[in-house]
Design a protein around this motif. Structure first.
Motif, PDB file in Angstrom:
ATOM      1  N   TRP A   1      -6.971   7.839  -8.998  1.00 16.19           N
ATOM      2  CA  TRP A   1      -5.548   8.050  -9.307  1.00 16.19           C
ATOM      3  C   TRP A   1      -5.279   9.515  -9.653  1.00 16.19           C
ATOM      4  O   TRP A   1      -4.286  10.097  -9.208  1.00 16.19           O
ATOM      5  CB  TRP A   1      -5.141   7.139 -10.459  1.00 16.19           C
ATOM      6  CG  TRP A   1      -3.677   7.206 -10.797  1.00 16.19           C
ATOM      7  CD1 TRP A   1      -2.684   6.424 -10.299  1.00 16.19           C
ATOM      8  CD2 TRP A   1      -3.058   8.126 -11.694  1.00 16.19           C
ATOM      9  NE1 TRP A   1      -1.476   6.796 -10.833  1.00 16.19           N
ATOM     10  CE2 TRP A   1      -1.680   7.843 -11.698  1.00 16.19           C
ATOM     11  CE3 TRP A   1      -3.525   9.161 -12.503  1.00 16.19           C
ATOM     12  CZ2 TRP A   1      -0.763   8.545 -12.474  1.00 16.19           C
ATOM     13  CZ3 TRP A   1      -2.620   9.877 -13.275  1.00 16.19           C
ATOM     14  CH2 TRP A   1      -1.255   9.570 -13.253  1.00 16.19           C
TER      15      TRP A   1
ATOM     16  N   GLN B   1       0.290   1.128 -11.107  1.00 19.12           N
ATOM     17  CA  GLN B   1      -0.306   1.960 -10.064  1.00 19.12           C
ATOM     18  C   GLN B   1      -1.816   1.766  -9.995  1.00 19.12           C
ATOM     19  O   GLN B   1      -2.402   1.717  -8.903  1.00 19.12           O
ATOM     20  CB  GLN B   1       0.033   3.422 -10.319  1.00 19.12           C
ATOM     21  CG  GLN B   1       1.512   3.742 -10.139  1.00 19.12           C
ATOM     22  CD  GLN B   1       1.844   5.171 -10.527  1.00 19.12           C
ATOM     23  OE1 GLN B   1       1.006   5.889 -11.088  1.00 19.12           O
ATOM     24  NE2 GLN B   1       3.066   5.605 -10.233  1.00 19.12           N
TER      25      GLN B   1
ATOM     26  N   VAL C   1     -11.413   3.852 -10.549  1.00 22.09           N
ATOM     27  CA  VAL C   1     -10.006   3.673 -10.179  1.00 22.09           C
ATOM     28  C   VAL C   1      -9.153   4.779 -10.802  1.00 22.09           C
ATOM     29  O   VAL C   1      -8.303   5.376 -10.126  1.00 22.09           O
ATOM     30  CB  VAL C   1      -9.517   2.278 -10.621  1.00 22.09           C
ATOM     31  CG1 VAL C   1      -8.028   2.117 -10.320  1.00 22.09           C
ATOM     32  CG2 VAL C   1     -10.315   1.183  -9.924  1.00 22.09           C
TER      33      VAL C   1
ATOM     34  N   TYR D   1      -4.006   0.436  -6.824  1.00 20.01           N
ATOM     35  CA  TYR D   1      -5.187   1.122  -6.297  1.00 20.01           C
ATOM     36  C   TYR D   1      -6.389   0.178  -6.254  1.00 20.01           C
ATOM     37  O   TYR D   1      -7.173   0.180  -5.286  1.00 20.01           O
ATOM     38  CB  TYR D   1      -5.517   2.344  -7.148  1.00 20.01           C
ATOM     39  CG  TYR D   1      -4.873   3.609  -6.659  1.00 20.01           C
ATOM     40  CD1 TYR D   1      -5.478   4.372  -5.667  1.00 20.01           C
ATOM     41  CD2 TYR D   1      -3.669   4.046  -7.195  1.00 20.01           C
ATOM     42  CE1 TYR D   1      -4.887   5.539  -5.209  1.00 20.01           C
ATOM     43  CE2 TYR D   1      -3.075   5.209  -6.751  1.00 20.01           C
ATOM     44  CZ  TYR D   1      -3.689   5.953  -5.749  1.00 20.01           C
ATOM     45  OH  TYR D   1      -3.094   7.114  -5.287  1.00 20.01           O
TER      46      TYR D   1
ATOM     47  N   GLU E   1       0.811  -1.211   0.000  1.00 17.23           N
ATOM     48  CA  GLU E   1       0.000   0.000   0.000  1.00 17.23           C
ATOM     49  C   GLU E   1       0.852   1.272   0.000  1.00 17.23           C
ATOM     50  O   GLU E   1       0.529   2.262   0.654  1.00 17.23           O
ATOM     51  CB  GLU E   1      -0.961   0.006   1.196  1.00 17.23           C
ATOM     52  CG  GLU E   1      -1.952  -1.147   1.166  1.00 17.23           C
ATOM     53  CD  GLU E   1      -2.973  -1.051   2.293  1.00 17.23           C
ATOM     54  OE1 GLU E   1      -2.914  -0.068   3.067  1.00 17.23           O
ATOM     55  OE2 GLU E   1      -3.827  -1.952   2.405  1.00 17.23           O
TER      56      GLU E   1
ATOM     57  N   GLU F   1      -5.370  11.832  -6.539  1.00 20.79           N
ATOM     58  CA  GLU F   1      -4.276  11.692  -5.591  1.00 20.79           C
ATOM     59  C   GLU F   1      -2.889  11.796  -6.243  1.00 20.79           C
ATOM     60  O   GLU F   1      -1.882  11.607  -5.557  1.00 20.79           O
ATOM     61  CB  GLU F   1      -4.390  10.340  -4.862  1.00 20.79           C
ATOM     62  CG  GLU F   1      -5.661  10.225  -4.031  1.00 20.79           C
ATOM     63  CD  GLU F   1      -5.678   8.945  -3.220  1.00 20.79           C
ATOM     64  OE1 GLU F   1      -4.688   8.184  -3.300  1.00 20.79           O
ATOM     65  OE2 GLU F   1      -6.680   8.714  -2.498  1.00 20.79           O
TER      66      GLU F   1
ATOM     67  N   ARG G   1       4.458  10.883  -8.047  1.00 22.39           N
ATOM     68  CA  ARG G   1       3.836   9.874  -8.899  1.00 22.39           C
ATOM     69  C   ARG G   1       4.247  10.063 -10.355  1.00 22.39           C
ATOM     70  O   ARG G   1       4.559   9.081 -11.050  1.00 22.39           O
ATOM     71  CB  ARG G   1       2.320   9.965  -8.754  1.00 22.39           C
ATOM     72  CG  ARG G   1       1.565   8.857  -9.473  1.00 22.39           C
ATOM     73  CD  ARG G   1       0.220   8.657  -8.844  1.00 22.39           C
ATOM     74  NE  ARG G   1       0.347   8.276  -7.434  1.00 22.39           N
ATOM     75  CZ  ARG G   1      -0.675   8.263  -6.576  1.00 22.39           C
ATOM     76  NH1 ARG G   1      -1.890   8.624  -6.986  1.00 22.39           N
ATOM     77  NH2 ARG G   1      -0.505   7.897  -5.330  1.00 22.39           N
TER      78      ARG G   1
END
Length: 209
Positions: free
Chosen positions: A182, A151, A178, A155, A107, A185, A190
């Protein structure tokens, strides 16, 4: 008066030689036109002896097409563009799944994992398809996609644990949700991981080439 009887004429040897042991032909030529002192011709019009062997097994062979000894042709260079692109795509899919499983399990995101994804894709593509610029570029692009897909898989795994539903239901039936999470956040780190995947792919391709 009487005259003394002359002895009968003795046969004279040809060429003015003296007979030997009563053989009138002892002074005849032997077939050597160069006389008795010169050796008979050996068949070499230049009178030179053949060169001694030098130990080179190719010394008595005809030269190759370029004047040198025969040699084996060099193996063809690896330059299969289609194979390199396909390998890059396959490696990207596999690396994305592995990356996503790691993210979903712990996580959190790890920069080294993103670098590993890119390196794996670039190395496999160049190793099998050759270090073609197009292959390297495709590996870099596929690496970005692999990090991004990984990624999303991470998630989806976290969301499936929270919602207590199967991963396939979250990832397939609610894929838009999803991707929306993404985007909300996403931060500098990232996007940095995406760039690291591309850079690592180029490095892996050069390493393989």
């Amino acid at each position: 008066m009487s005259q003394p009887v002359q002895p009968p004429n003795q046969p004279q040897p040809p060429y003015g030689g003296q007979p030997a042991d009563g053989n009138p032909y002892a002074g005849a030529p032997t077939g050597n036109p160069y006389g008795d002192q010169s050796p008979a011709p050996t068949g070499n019009p230049y009178g030179q002896q053949p060169p001694a062997p030098t130990g080179n097994p190719f010394g008595g062979q005809q030269p190759g097409p370029f004047g040198g000894a025969p040699f084996a042709p060099a193996p063809p260079a690896r330059n299969n563009l289609a194979l390199g692109v396909l390998v890059a795509l396959g490696a990207a899919v596999v690396a994305a799944v592995l990356y996503g499983v790691i993210l979903g399990s712990i996580e959190r995101e790890i920069g080294y994992a993103a670098v590993g994804v890119g390196f794996l894709v670039g190395f496999a593509a160049a190793k099998l398809g050759g270090a073609n610029p197009v292959t390297i570029a495709a590996a870099a692009v596929f690496s970005i996609g692999a990090v991004y897909l990984g990624q999303l898989i991470g998630y989806a795994m976290v969301m499936s644990d929270v919602a207590r539903v199967s991963f396939s239901e979250v990832f397939l039936d609610h894929f838009d949700t999803v991707t929306q999470v993404w985007k909300e956040e996403a931060d500098f780190m990232r996007y940095l991981f995406l760039a690291l995947g591309a850079v690592a792919a180029i490095g892996g391709a050069k390493k393989a080439g």
